[in-house]
Motif scaffolding. Structure first.
Motif, PDB file in Angstrom:
ATOM      1  N   ARG A   1      43.506  41.316  23.210  1.00 22.14           N
ATOM      2  CA  ARG A   1      42.435  40.374  22.865  1.00 22.14           C
ATOM      3  C   ARG A   1      41.652  39.920  24.093  1.00 22.14           C
ATOM      4  O   ARG A   1      40.988  38.874  24.068  1.00 22.14           O
ATOM      5  CB  ARG A   1      43.003  39.184  22.100  1.00 22.14           C
ATOM      6  CG  ARG A   1      44.025  38.357  22.829  1.00 22.14           C
ATOM      7  CD  ARG A   1      44.665  37.302  21.927  1.00 22.14           C
ATOM      8  NE  ARG A   1      45.375  37.882  20.812  1.00 22.14           N
ATOM      9  CZ  ARG A   1      46.264  37.225  20.048  1.00 22.14           C
ATOM     10  NH1 ARG A   1      46.516  35.957  20.279  1.00 22.14           N
ATOM     11  NH2 ARG A   1      46.872  37.818  19.050  1.00 22.14           N
ATOM     12  N   GLU A   2      41.720  40.719  25.165  1.00 22.33           N
ATOM     13  CA  GLU A   2      41.066  40.347  26.417  1.00 22.33           C
ATOM     14  C   GLU A   2      39.563  40.169  26.231  1.00 22.33           C
ATOM     15  O   GLU A   2      38.962  39.215  26.752  1.00 22.33           O
ATOM     16  CB  GLU A   2      41.352  41.402  27.484  1.00 22.33           C
ATOM     17  CG  GLU A   2      40.830  41.058  28.850  1.00 22.33           C
ATOM     18  CD  GLU A   2      41.254  42.094  29.898  1.00 22.33           C
ATOM     19  OE1 GLU A   2      40.641  42.094  30.977  1.00 22.33           O
ATOM     20  OE2 GLU A   2      42.178  42.883  29.626  1.00 22.33           O
TER      21      GLU A   2
ATOM     22  N   ARG B   1      37.441  36.696  26.931  1.00 21.52           N
ATOM     23  CA  ARG B   1      36.323  36.602  27.881  1.00 21.52           C
ATOM     24  C   ARG B   1      35.061  36.105  27.173  1.00 21.52           C
ATOM     25  O   ARG B   1      34.333  35.262  27.707  1.00 21.52           O
ATOM     26  CB  ARG B   1      36.092  37.953  28.564  1.00 21.52           C
ATOM     27  CG  ARG B   1      37.276  38.392  29.438  1.00 21.52           C
ATOM     28  CD  ARG B   1      36.922  39.587  30.300  1.00 21.52           C
ATOM     29  NE  ARG B   1      38.122  40.158  30.914  1.00 21.52           N
ATOM     30  CZ  ARG B   1      38.745  39.648  31.978  1.00 21.52           C
ATOM     31  NH1 ARG B   1      38.280  38.562  32.558  1.00 21.52           N
ATOM     32  NH2 ARG B   1      39.822  40.239  32.475  1.00 21.52           N
TER      33      ARG B   1
ATOM     34  N   PHE C   1      48.910  40.337  32.617  1.00 27.22           N
ATOM     35  CA  PHE C   1      48.657  40.341  31.183  1.00 27.22           C
ATOM     36  C   PHE C   1      49.647  41.286  30.511  1.00 27.22           C
ATOM     37  O   PHE C   1      49.868  42.408  30.973  1.00 27.22           O
ATOM     38  CB  PHE C   1      47.245  40.836  30.860  1.00 27.22           C
ATOM     39  CG  PHE C   1      46.144  39.920  31.317  1.00 27.22           C
ATOM     40  CD1 PHE C   1      46.368  38.576  31.532  1.00 27.22           C
ATOM     41  CD2 PHE C   1      44.861  40.402  31.499  1.00 27.22           C
ATOM     42  CE1 PHE C   1      45.349  37.722  31.932  1.00 27.22           C
ATOM     43  CE2 PHE C   1      43.827  39.574  31.897  1.00 27.22           C
ATOM     44  CZ  PHE C   1      44.078  38.226  32.119  1.00 27.22           C
TER      45      PHE C   1
ATOM     46  N   LEU D   1      38.739  33.339  29.568  1.00 25.47           N
ATOM     47  CA  LEU D   1      38.928  34.164  30.760  1.00 25.47           C
ATOM     48  C   LEU D   1      37.567  34.409  31.400  1.00 25.47           C
ATOM     49  O   LEU D   1      36.585  34.639  30.689  1.00 25.47           O
ATOM     50  CB  LEU D   1      39.564  35.514  30.411  1.00 25.47           C
ATOM     51  CG  LEU D   1      41.039  35.556  30.035  1.00 25.47           C
ATOM     52  CD1 LEU D   1      41.421  36.981  29.606  1.00 25.47           C
ATOM     53  CD2 LEU D   1      41.926  35.092  31.175  1.00 25.47           C
TER      54      LEU D   1
ATOM     55  N   GLU E   1      47.461  35.870  34.108  1.00 26.94           N
ATOM     56  CA  GLU E   1      47.604  34.627  33.352  1.00 26.94           C
ATOM     57  C   GLU E   1      48.468  33.658  34.150  1.00 26.94           C
ATOM     58  O   GLU E   1      49.471  34.065  34.742  1.00 26.94           O
ATOM     59  CB  GLU E   1      48.269  34.915  32.006  1.00 26.94           C
ATOM     60  CG  GLU E   1      48.502  33.678  31.151  1.00 26.94           C
ATOM     61  CD  GLU E   1      49.336  33.968  29.917  1.00 26.94           C
ATOM     62  OE1 GLU E   1      49.392  33.099  29.038  1.00 26.94           O
ATOM     63  OE2 GLU E   1      49.946  35.053  29.848  1.00 26.94           O
TER      64      GLU E   1
ATOM     65  N   ASP F   1      39.172  37.020  36.173  1.00 24.72           N
ATOM     66  CA  ASP F   1      40.575  36.769  35.824  1.00 24.72           C
ATOM     67  C   ASP F   1      41.272  38.071  35.462  1.00 24.72           C
ATOM     68  O   ASP F   1      40.847  38.784  34.545  1.00 24.72           O
ATOM     69  CB  ASP F   1      40.664  35.799  34.638  1.00 24.72           C
ATOM     70  CG  ASP F   1      40.261  34.385  35.003  1.00 24.72           C
ATOM     71  OD1 ASP F   1      40.370  34.030  36.194  1.00 24.72           O
ATOM     72  OD2 ASP F   1      39.838  33.647  34.095  1.00 24.72           O
ATOM     73  N   ASP F   2      42.366  38.387  36.165  1.00 20.99           N
ATOM     74  CA  ASP F   2      43.145  39.573  35.816  1.00 20.99           C
ATOM     75  C   ASP F   2      44.634  39.244  35.663  1.00 20.99           C
ATOM     76  O   ASP F   2      45.451  40.143  35.499  1.00 20.99           O
ATOM     77  CB  ASP F   2      42.958  40.682  36.854  1.00 20.99           C
ATOM     78  CG  ASP F   2      43.396  40.251  38.254  1.00 20.99           C
ATOM     79  OD1 ASP F   2      43.815  39.087  38.431  1.00 20.99           O
ATOM     80  OD2 ASP F   2      43.317  41.094  39.173  1.00 20.99           O
TER      81      ASP F   2
ATOM     82  N   LEU G   1      47.828  39.854  25.231  1.00 15.25           N
ATOM     83  CA  LEU G   1      46.619  39.378  25.919  1.00 15.25           C
ATOM     84  C   LEU G   1      45.663  40.524  26.207  1.00 15.25           C
ATOM     85  O   LEU G   1      44.442  40.367  26.104  1.00 15.25           O
ATOM     86  CB  LEU G   1      46.996  38.654  27.209  1.00 15.25           C
ATOM     87  CG  LEU G   1      47.545  37.236  27.070  1.00 15.25           C
ATOM     88  CD1 LEU G   1      47.616  36.559  28.428  1.00 15.25           C
ATOM     89  CD2 LEU G   1      46.698  36.398  26.128  1.00 15.25           C
ATOM     90  N   ARG G   2      46.198  41.683  26.574  1.00  8.96           N
ATOM     91  CA  ARG G   2      45.312  42.835  26.818  1.00  8.96           C
ATOM     92  C   ARG G   2      44.565  43.214  25.552  1.00  8.96           C
ATOM     93  O   ARG G   2      43.389  43.584  25.588  1.00  8.96           O
ATOM     94  CB  ARG G   2      46.107  44.021  27.353  1.00  8.96           C
ATOM     95  CG  ARG G   2      46.552  43.861  28.797  1.00  8.96           C
ATOM     96  CD  ARG G   2      46.918  45.205  29.419  1.00  8.96           C
ATOM     97  NE  ARG G   2      48.003  45.857  28.700  1.00  8.96           N
ATOM     98  CZ  ARG G   2      49.292  45.696  28.981  1.00  8.96           C
ATOM     99  NH1 ARG G   2      49.654  44.886  29.966  1.00  8.96           N
ATOM    100  NH2 ARG G   2      50.221  46.328  28.289  1.00  8.96           N
TER     101      ARG G   2
END
Length: 228
Positions: free
Chosen positions: A200-201, A205, A193, A210, A217, A214-215, A197-198
């Protein structure tokens, strides 16, 4: 287009003006598929959403006749600068997806569109985020490419398209096959990520895009061929 590259110049990127998408993992993955495709000298190639022009220039190195399109003025300036610096003949036009080239047909179409799912409902992306944000499901432009690209392919022509597995690869295959193209996934790559992406992680989820496990992409390249 993936959001997390910030390069300004490099062996792969060339010059990248501020605010223009800098080539990174998705560009490299699509470039691998391009090399495998090996367009013949004189083949008509379209690079839609060209950004810095990296993929258009890669196609031109094969001797292809290349047209590149981007909606961003800065991207067009960047791609023209890189074409001039490399001495490669690429026709670069400004416009929205296939608008400037709707009267043409191509042996190969390359597409690395914005594909990152984004909160905010129907708000249109703006600023730098326009290069990666693509609506709630990440398919704001992917669906348009799947709909419009087939009509621009010559018999035997190929579309190479990259996007995230977060953006519904099954839907992409469904649309391309519905357009009577022979479509398959030809490249996959897992990447860490990045900052966007981090950031809006949690939303990803909560949205079910996600899972808790999932860790990373996954990036996916599709190859779709029109029958001869």
């Amino acid at each position: 287009m993936h959001p997390d590259g910030v390069g300004t110049r490099g062996a792969v990127t060339g010059w990248v003006l501020p605010g223009v998408y800098a080539p990174q993992d998705d560009t490299a993955l699509l470039a691998e598929a391009l090399r495998e495709e090996g367009p013949a000298p004189g083949a008509r190639v379209l690079d839609v959403g060209t950004g810095s022009g990296a993929l258009a220039l890669a196609a031109a190195r094969h001797g292809a006749e290349v047209t590149a399109v981007d909606v961003s003025r800065r991207a067009v300036w960047t791609a023209r600068l890189n074409a001039r610096l490399t001495g490669l003949p690429v026709r670069i036009r400004r416009g929205n997806l296939f608008g400037p080239v709707a009267d043409g047909t191509y042996d190969l179409i390359l597409a690395n569109p914005p594909y990152v799912p984004a909160p905010g409902g129907g708000r249109a992306p703006h600023g730098r985020s326009r290069a990666w944000d693509a609506g709630l499901d990440g398919r704001l432009l992917v669906d348009r490419i799947c709909r419009d690209a087939p009509g621009l392919l010559r018999p035997g022509g190929v579309l190479l398209l990259v996007h995230s597995a977060l953006s519904g690869p099954g839907r992409t295959l469904e649309l391309l096959r519905a357009a009577e193209l022979e479509a398959a996934v030809v490249r996959r790559r897992w990447i860490e990520f990045g900052p966007v992406l981090r950031s809006r992680e949690g939303w990803l989820r909560r949205s079910g895009l996600l899972t808790a496990a999932d860790d990373k992409e996954e990036l996916v390249v599709f190859r779709a061929e029109r029958a001869r």
